[in-house]
Scaffold this active site. Sequence first.
Site, mmCIF file in Angstrom:
data_model
loop_
_atom_site.group_PDB
_atom_site.id
_atom_site.type_symbol
_atom_site.label_atom_id
_atom_site.label_comp_id
_atom_site.label_asym_id
_atom_site.label_seq_id
_atom_site.Cartn_x
_atom_site.Cartn_y
_atom_site.Cartn_z
ATOM 1 N N ASP A 54 -2.963 7.344 -1.333
ATOM 2 C CA ASP A 54 -3.180 7.960 -2.637
ATOM 3 C C ASP A 54 -4.569 7.690 -3.204
ATOM 4 O O ASP A 54 -5.208 8.595 -3.773
ATOM 5 C CB ASP A 54 -2.091 7.544 -3.629
ATOM 6 C CG ASP A 54 -1.876 6.045 -3.720
ATOM 7 O OD1 ASP A 54 -2.590 5.269 -3.050
ATOM 8 O OD2 ASP A 54 -0.963 5.630 -4.472
ATOM 9 N N GLN B 256 0.318 3.933 -0.802
ATOM 10 C CA GLN B 256 -0.084 3.118 0.340
ATOM 11 C C GLN B 256 0.940 2.019 0.646
ATOM 12 O O GLN B 256 1.792 1.695 -0.170
ATOM 13 C CB GLN B 256 -1.435 2.467 0.064
ATOM 14 C CG GLN B 256 -2.607 3.421 0.060
ATOM 15 C CD GLN B 256 -3.916 2.675 -0.104
ATOM 16 O OE1 GLN B 256 -4.562 2.762 -1.125
ATOM 17 N NE2 GLN B 256 -4.312 1.927 0.911
ATOM 18 N N HIS B 257 0.809 1.477 1.835
ATOM 19 C CA HIS B 257 1.426 0.220 2.276
ATOM 20 C C HIS B 257 2.919 0.281 2.610
ATOM 21 O O HIS B 257 3.411 -0.604 3.303
ATOM 22 C CB HIS B 257 1.258 -0.890 1.236
ATOM 23 C CG HIS B 257 -0.136 -1.132 0.770
ATOM 24 N ND1 HIS B 257 -1.175 -1.410 1.637
ATOM 25 C CD2 HIS B 257 -0.666 -1.142 -0.483
ATOM 26 C CE1 HIS B 257 -2.279 -1.589 0.935
ATOM 27 N NE2 HIS B 257 -2.010 -1.431 -0.350
#
Length: 460
Positions: free
Chosen positions: A222, A72-73
Amino acid sequence: MSTLVAGVDSSTQSCKVVVADAATGRIVRAGQASHPDGTEADPAAWWDALGRAADEAGGLDDVAAIGVAAQQHGMVCLSEAGEVVRPALLWNDTRSAGAARDLVDELGGPAKWADAVGSVPVASFTVTKLRWLARNEPDAAARTASVCLPHDYLTWRLTGEFVTDRGDASGTGYWSPATGEYRPDLLEMAFGRVPALPRVLGPAEAAGRTPAGALVSAGTGDNMGAALGLGLRPGDVVVSLGTSGTVFTAAERASADSAGDVAGFADATGRFLPLVCTLNAARVLDAAAALLGVDHHEVSRLALSAPPGADGLVLVPYLEGERTPNRPDSTGSVHGLRLATSTPAHLARAAIEGMLCGLADGLDALLAQGVRAERVLLIGGAARSEAVRRIAPTVFGRPVLVPPTGEYVAEGAAAQAAWALSGAAEPPRWEREGLETYEADAVPAIRDRYAEARDHILSR
């Protein structure tokens, strides 16, 4: 002949590909390829690793659908021509910590952010990385025509479609799980303008097709992929011990924690995924093994030879800063070191207990949000350690269930692919067997001593 689907887990450290039977979830074959180390990466390395992992898995020519879950991110900036502007800043890059503090203040405090997007941004979040880019690399920011996430990038390379899903979008800091809409005002506040963003697909919606004709599902982050792979239901709390540590659960309503401990994410099914993340999990065991000059099996054996609480030795494992609590510039520390505790066994035990105490704090934060914790499921690389499994109940104060070792993120991505292929109302429920239950009496002194050491750091 069975229909095959593929699931991709493009994590911080590697890319894993599983090929599964769409009806049963049985894994037919699998492959893996490593990613470069570091807190930033050229997205082309992820694409290359996907190709190598797919080749090791026997190729994808015979799969009907593909799903991609990824870390992520991460901030992926693309030019007008679709070229990568600069290496992607990953979730564990903390250089945007100052930008996060500024953004929180500029909107009017943590509660304003929690109301707006369900989470209070820290250095991990994409919105803070964009603020850092605008301030520190204005030329790169000026060349940025569009912004996406790691799984979006891989889906785009597979299909040519610029799309994302609600689960991964909820970790950006500029998409609201409660409303299901982007917040361009927050993006403009952070970046100075609003670059093009991926279209947000519904949970079972397909992104497109590969040149070979395989359907590609929406993909996700994820943690959302792991929830799908585990068949997570309300009442289940997952403690995942990978590079980062996460504690999350399935919820029917969006959450908003103004304290910032719980990130109010969406999941990949149309529901929600309140989550607490720590930066330091399995790497704590890596560090202990390196310090002691032994392998992970020996760390486990040593830890189990020491008493619960390690006779007062405490390791606060902020080895790479920390996200929860938000201490991006902190370091790890050892407390209670005496002659009697200066042994490899005590250090091994303290390392495992410290890692688990950080996650137990996360579980407390979820419970404070009204989450039910009927079952605690322990997954991730560090969950393979016998010591971790046996010590976890003493720290969490409840039985711990350990599913069979599996690639749950990749399997969740495969389940999403099967769902998009089927057109069903709900994702497939692939049966899983072999849960192991670990029980032990809680030892409150472990967390009490850890809290003293942790609070000593936080007070500085």
